[in-house]
Design a protein around this motif. Structure first.
Motif, PDB file in Angstrom:
ATOM      1  N   SER A  67       0.861  -1.183   0.000  1.00  0.00           N
ATOM      2  CA  SER A  67       0.000   0.000   0.000  1.00  0.00           C
ATOM      3  C   SER A  67       0.895   1.229   0.000  1.00  0.00           C
ATOM      4  N   SER A  68       0.298   2.395   0.124  1.00  0.00           N
ATOM      5  CA  SER A  68       1.100   3.618   0.144  1.00  0.00           C
ATOM      6  C   SER A  68       1.957   3.721   1.402  1.00  0.00           C
ATOM      7  N   PHE A  69       1.646   2.926   2.428  1.00  0.00           N
ATOM      8  CA  PHE A  69       2.455   2.935   3.643  1.00  0.00           C
ATOM      9  C   PHE A  69       3.770   2.176   3.462  1.00  0.00           C
ATOM     10  N   SER A  70       3.801   1.162   2.585  1.00  0.00           N
ATOM     11  CA  SER A  70       4.999   0.328   2.473  1.00  0.00           C
ATOM     12  C   SER A  70       5.671   0.375   1.105  1.00  0.00           C
ATOM     13  N   HIS A  71       5.060   0.982   0.098  1.00  0.00           N
ATOM     14  CA  HIS A  71       5.660   1.025  -1.230  1.00  0.00           C
ATOM     15  C   HIS A  71       6.790   2.051  -1.259  1.00  0.00           C
ATOM     16  N   PRO A  72       7.950   1.695  -1.828  1.00  0.00           N
ATOM     17  CA  PRO A  72       9.105   2.601  -1.821  1.00  0.00           C
ATOM     18  C   PRO A  72       8.856   3.941  -2.507  1.00  0.00           C
ATOM     19  N   THR A  73       8.027   3.965  -3.522  1.00  0.00           N
ATOM     20  CA  THR A  73       7.762   5.221  -4.220  1.00  0.00           C
ATOM     21  C   THR A  73       7.053   6.209  -3.310  1.00  0.00           C
ATOM     22  N   TYR A  74       6.086   5.741  -2.548  1.00  0.00           N
ATOM     23  CA  TYR A  74       5.334   6.619  -1.664  1.00  0.00           C
ATOM     24  C   TYR A  74       6.115   6.993  -0.404  1.00  0.00           C
ATOM     25  N   LYS A  75       7.053   6.128   0.003  1.00  0.00           N
ATOM     26  CA  LYS A  75       7.832   6.394   1.208  1.00  0.00           C
ATOM     27  C   LYS A  75       9.014   7.316   0.945  1.00  0.00           C
ATOM     28  N   GLY A  76       9.326   7.594  -0.310  1.00  0.00           N
ATOM     29  CA  GLY A  76      10.444   8.464  -0.635  1.00  0.00           C
ATOM     30  C   GLY A  76      11.751   7.719  -0.803  1.00  0.00           C
ATOM     31  N   ASN A  77      11.708   6.410  -0.915  1.00  0.00           N
ATOM     32  CA  ASN A  77      12.927   5.618  -1.080  1.00  0.00           C
ATOM     33  C   ASN A  77      13.208   5.290  -2.534  1.00  0.00           C
ATOM     34  N   ARG A  78      12.527   5.947  -3.422  1.00  0.00           N
ATOM     35  CA  ARG A  78      12.714   5.674  -4.833  1.00  0.00           C
ATOM     36  C   ARG A  78      14.100   6.135  -5.262  1.00  0.00           C
TER      37      ARG A  78
END
Length: 86
Positions: free
Chosen positions: A51-62
């Protein structure tokens, strides 16, 4: 909207992110097998892997590969080589 084509089974469902253990309450028609008890009330539970809580793109780890464009990179690499032909 057309009548008779939309589902009538909307209910509050808890979507739980398995990786981060966060929960989202949302109205949905998704079929669920599990239930969860929150504040002495039972809700249908749908478990999500991402989800947006664990996806790297949403967490800023992209990871960004390179901000320079391909043409600029090509010109930088071969500028001295190409000058002899001009």
């Amino acid at each position: 909207m057309k009548k008779g084509i939309h589902p009538n089974t909307y209910r509050v469902v808890v979507f739980k992110d398995i990786a981060s253990k966060n929960k989202i309450f949302c109205k949905s028609t998704v079929e669920t097998k599990n239930v969860i008890k929150i504040k002495n009330k039972l809700y249908p539970l749908y478990k999500m892997e991402v989800s947006s809580f664990s996806h790297p793109t949403y967490k800023g780890n992209r990871k960004y590969i390179n901000k320079a464009g391909r043409i600029e990179k090509f010109n930088y690499r071969y500028s001295s080589y190409m000058k002899q032909f001009i």
